[in-house]
Design a protein around this motif. Structure first.
Motif, mmCIF file in Angstrom:
data_model
loop_
_atom_site.group_PDB
_atom_site.id
_atom_site.type_symbol
_atom_site.label_atom_id
_atom_site.label_comp_id
_atom_site.label_asym_id
_atom_site.label_seq_id
_atom_site.Cartn_x
_atom_site.Cartn_y
_atom_site.Cartn_z
ATOM 1 N N PRO A 16 18.065 23.572 -115.575
ATOM 2 C CA PRO A 16 18.944 22.504 -115.395
ATOM 3 C C PRO A 16 18.862 22.078 -113.806
ATOM 4 O O PRO A 16 18.114 22.631 -112.979
ATOM 5 N N ASP A 17 19.234 20.855 -113.498
ATOM 6 C CA ASP A 17 19.024 20.343 -112.296
ATOM 7 C C ASP A 17 20.024 21.097 -111.420
ATOM 8 O O ASP A 17 21.214 21.072 -111.459
ATOM 9 N N ASP A 18 19.499 21.935 -110.500
ATOM 10 C CA ASP A 18 20.265 22.676 -109.644
ATOM 11 C C ASP A 18 20.639 22.347 -108.270
ATOM 12 O O ASP A 18 20.359 23.096 -107.238
ATOM 13 N N GLY A 19 20.626 20.696 -108.069
ATOM 14 C CA GLY A 19 20.828 20.276 -106.883
ATOM 15 C C GLY A 19 21.915 20.918 -105.938
ATOM 16 O O GLY A 19 21.818 21.217 -104.668
ATOM 17 N N LEU A 20 23.069 21.163 -106.447
ATOM 18 C CA LEU A 20 24.123 21.606 -105.648
ATOM 19 C C LEU A 20 23.858 23.127 -105.175
ATOM 20 O O LEU A 20 24.053 23.440 -104.229
ATOM 21 N N SER A 21 23.184 23.600 -106.217
ATOM 22 C CA SER A 21 22.811 25.350 -105.851
ATOM 23 C C SER A 21 21.954 25.302 -104.696
ATOM 24 O O SER A 21 21.813 25.846 -103.625
ATOM 25 N N SER A 22 20.937 24.146 -104.839
ATOM 26 C CA SER A 22 19.958 24.233 -103.594
ATOM 27 C C SER A 22 20.506 23.564 -102.400
ATOM 28 O O SER A 22 19.818 24.184 -101.573
ATOM 29 N N VAL A 23 21.419 22.941 -102.263
ATOM 30 C CA VAL A 23 22.169 22.486 -101.127
ATOM 31 C C VAL A 23 22.737 23.774 -100.324
ATOM 32 O O VAL A 23 22.343 24.195 -99.142
ATOM 33 N N PHE A 24 23.364 24.600 -101.162
ATOM 34 C CA PHE A 24 24.139 25.587 -100.656
ATOM 35 C C PHE A 24 23.169 26.855 -100.305
ATOM 36 O O PHE A 24 23.363 27.367 -99.290
ATOM 37 N N ARG A 25 22.249 26.953 -101.181
ATOM 38 C CA ARG A 25 21.065 27.899 -100.780
ATOM 39 C C ARG A 25 20.299 27.347 -99.487
ATOM 40 O O ARG A 25 20.135 28.204 -98.628
ATOM 41 N N PHE A 26 19.942 26.263 -99.367
ATOM 42 C CA PHE A 26 19.165 25.787 -98.117
ATOM 43 C C PHE A 26 20.249 26.017 -96.834
ATOM 44 O O PHE A 26 19.733 26.403 -95.866
ATOM 45 N N ALA A 27 21.469 25.517 -96.934
ATOM 46 C CA ALA A 27 22.449 25.627 -95.859
ATOM 47 C C ALA A 27 22.766 27.125 -95.511
ATOM 48 O O ALA A 27 22.662 27.418 -94.093
ATOM 49 N N THR A 28 22.638 28.155 -96.349
ATOM 50 C CA THR A 28 22.681 29.523 -96.042
ATOM 51 C C THR A 28 21.448 29.982 -95.352
ATOM 52 O O THR A 28 21.485 30.917 -94.444
ATOM 53 N N GLU A 29 20.404 29.293 -95.984
ATOM 54 C CA GLU A 29 18.957 29.890 -95.138
ATOM 55 C C GLU A 29 19.077 29.420 -93.787
ATOM 56 O O GLU A 29 18.653 30.102 -92.800
ATOM 57 N N LEU A 30 19.539 28.198 -93.653
ATOM 58 C CA LEU A 30 19.523 27.571 -92.113
ATOM 59 C C LEU A 30 20.443 28.531 -91.163
ATOM 60 O O LEU A 30 20.216 28.697 -90.274
ATOM 61 N N ARG A 101 35.220 34.573 -84.836
ATOM 62 C CA ARG A 101 35.852 34.816 -86.291
ATOM 63 C C ARG A 101 35.877 33.751 -86.998
ATOM 64 O O ARG A 101 35.551 33.840 -88.263
ATOM 65 N N TRP A 102 36.300 32.545 -86.826
ATOM 66 C CA TRP A 102 36.552 31.377 -87.870
ATOM 67 C C TRP A 102 35.212 31.061 -88.137
ATOM 68 O O TRP A 102 34.989 30.825 -89.142
ATOM 69 N N ALA A 103 34.294 31.064 -87.305
ATOM 70 C CA ALA A 103 32.630 30.530 -87.839
ATOM 71 C C ALA A 103 32.230 31.713 -88.899
ATOM 72 O O ALA A 103 31.667 31.176 -89.619
ATOM 73 N N ALA A 104 32.447 33.094 -88.520
ATOM 74 C CA ALA A 104 31.934 33.931 -89.307
ATOM 75 C C ALA A 104 32.764 34.019 -90.667
ATOM 76 O O ALA A 104 32.025 34.056 -91.940
ATOM 77 N N LEU A 105 34.085 33.584 -90.856
ATOM 78 C CA LEU A 105 34.495 33.404 -92.136
ATOM 79 C C LEU A 105 34.091 32.219 -92.739
ATOM 80 O O LEU A 105 33.996 32.297 -93.978
ATOM 81 N N ALA A 106 33.779 31.197 -92.251
ATOM 82 C CA ALA A 106 33.324 30.044 -92.600
ATOM 83 C C ALA A 106 31.639 30.277 -93.267
ATOM 84 O O ALA A 106 31.503 29.922 -94.399
ATOM 85 N N VAL A 107 30.984 30.889 -92.533
ATOM 86 C CA VAL A 107 29.723 31.525 -93.076
ATOM 87 C C VAL A 107 29.803 32.647 -94.347
ATOM 88 O O VAL A 107 29.332 32.174 -95.495
ATOM 89 N N THR A 108 30.811 33.101 -94.133
ATOM 90 C CA THR A 108 31.025 34.005 -95.414
ATOM 91 C C THR A 108 31.455 33.286 -96.776
ATOM 92 O O THR A 108 31.075 33.712 -97.733
ATOM 93 N N GLY A 109 32.372 32.292 -96.630
ATOM 94 C CA GLY A 109 32.944 31.466 -97.459
ATOM 95 C C GLY A 109 31.609 30.886 -98.045
ATOM 96 O O GLY A 109 31.192 30.644 -99.218
ATOM 97 N N LEU A 110 30.689 30.260 -97.290
ATOM 98 C CA LEU A 110 29.300 29.408 -97.726
ATOM 99 C C LEU A 110 28.534 30.491 -98.516
ATOM 100 O O LEU A 110 28.189 30.139 -99.524
ATOM 101 N N VAL A 111 28.249 31.631 -98.095
ATOM 102 C CA VAL A 111 27.421 32.567 -99.065
ATOM 103 C C VAL A 111 28.211 32.870 -100.209
ATOM 104 O O VAL A 111 27.608 33.089 -101.117
ATOM 105 N N ALA A 112 29.354 33.005 -100.009
ATOM 106 C CA ALA A 112 30.226 33.291 -101.576
ATOM 107 C C ALA A 112 29.931 32.420 -102.572
ATOM 108 O O ALA A 112 29.930 32.575 -103.731
ATOM 109 N N VAL A 113 30.129 30.812 -101.875
ATOM 110 C CA VAL A 113 29.840 29.802 -102.878
ATOM 111 C C VAL A 113 28.271 29.815 -103.412
ATOM 112 O O VAL A 113 28.204 29.554 -104.500
ATOM 113 N N ALA A 114 27.702 29.854 -102.302
ATOM 114 C CA ALA A 114 26.108 30.044 -102.748
ATOM 115 C C ALA A 114 25.626 31.289 -103.753
ATOM 116 O O ALA A 114 24.936 30.873 -104.629
#
Length: 130
Positions: A16-30, A101-114
């Motif tokens: 399937p089109d995994d556009g949203l997944s790709s966006v989060f995957r790339f953001a996590t890689e960055l 901490r606030w940035a680390a929490l945001a990154v942890t959330g990003l990774v969880a969604v990804a």
């Protein structure tokens, strides 16, 4: 019109089109490319450069046929998943080690969604080679 390569051996014709997944995957890689070397820079600048080089090179060089258009070195799906888990771990560990901490929490959330968005792709990758 069929997607180029659809139905070829080693591709995912049902992908399937995994556009949203790709966006989060790339953001996590960055984030991993920035956070891990940032955390390691105080230990050793050479280690920081090695870390970012590895984090960029691994998914560029090693990929599962059918998952990317260009495959340099073909690997089973489980290797692609392991590389992505390494990226996720580097993003989270680097953020917690180097950032507030606030940035680390945001990154942890990003990774969880990804991670959640990656699960369908990972199921497809695990079927490769069976």
């Amino acid at each position: 019109m069929a997607r180029p390569g659809a139905g070829d051996a080693g591709t995912f014709p049902d992908r399937p089109d995994d556009g949203l997944s790709s966006v989060f995957r790339f953001a996590t890689e960055l984030v991993a490319w920035v956070a891990a070397p940032w955390a390691l820079a105080s230990v050793s600048p050479i280690l920081a450069v090695a870390a970012v080089s590895a984090l960029i090179a691994l998914p560029t060089v090693f990929s599962t046929p059918g998952d990317k258009n260009q495959v340099v070195v073909a690997v089973p799906g489980v290797v692609t998943i392991a590389i992505m888990l390494l990226q996720f771990a580097a993003a989270v560990a680097g953020a917690w080690a180097a950032w507030p901490r606030w940035a680390a929490l945001a990154v942890t959330g990003l990774v969880a969604v990804a991670l959640v968005l990656e699960l369908p792709r990972w199921r497809r990758l695990l079927r490769v080679g069976r």
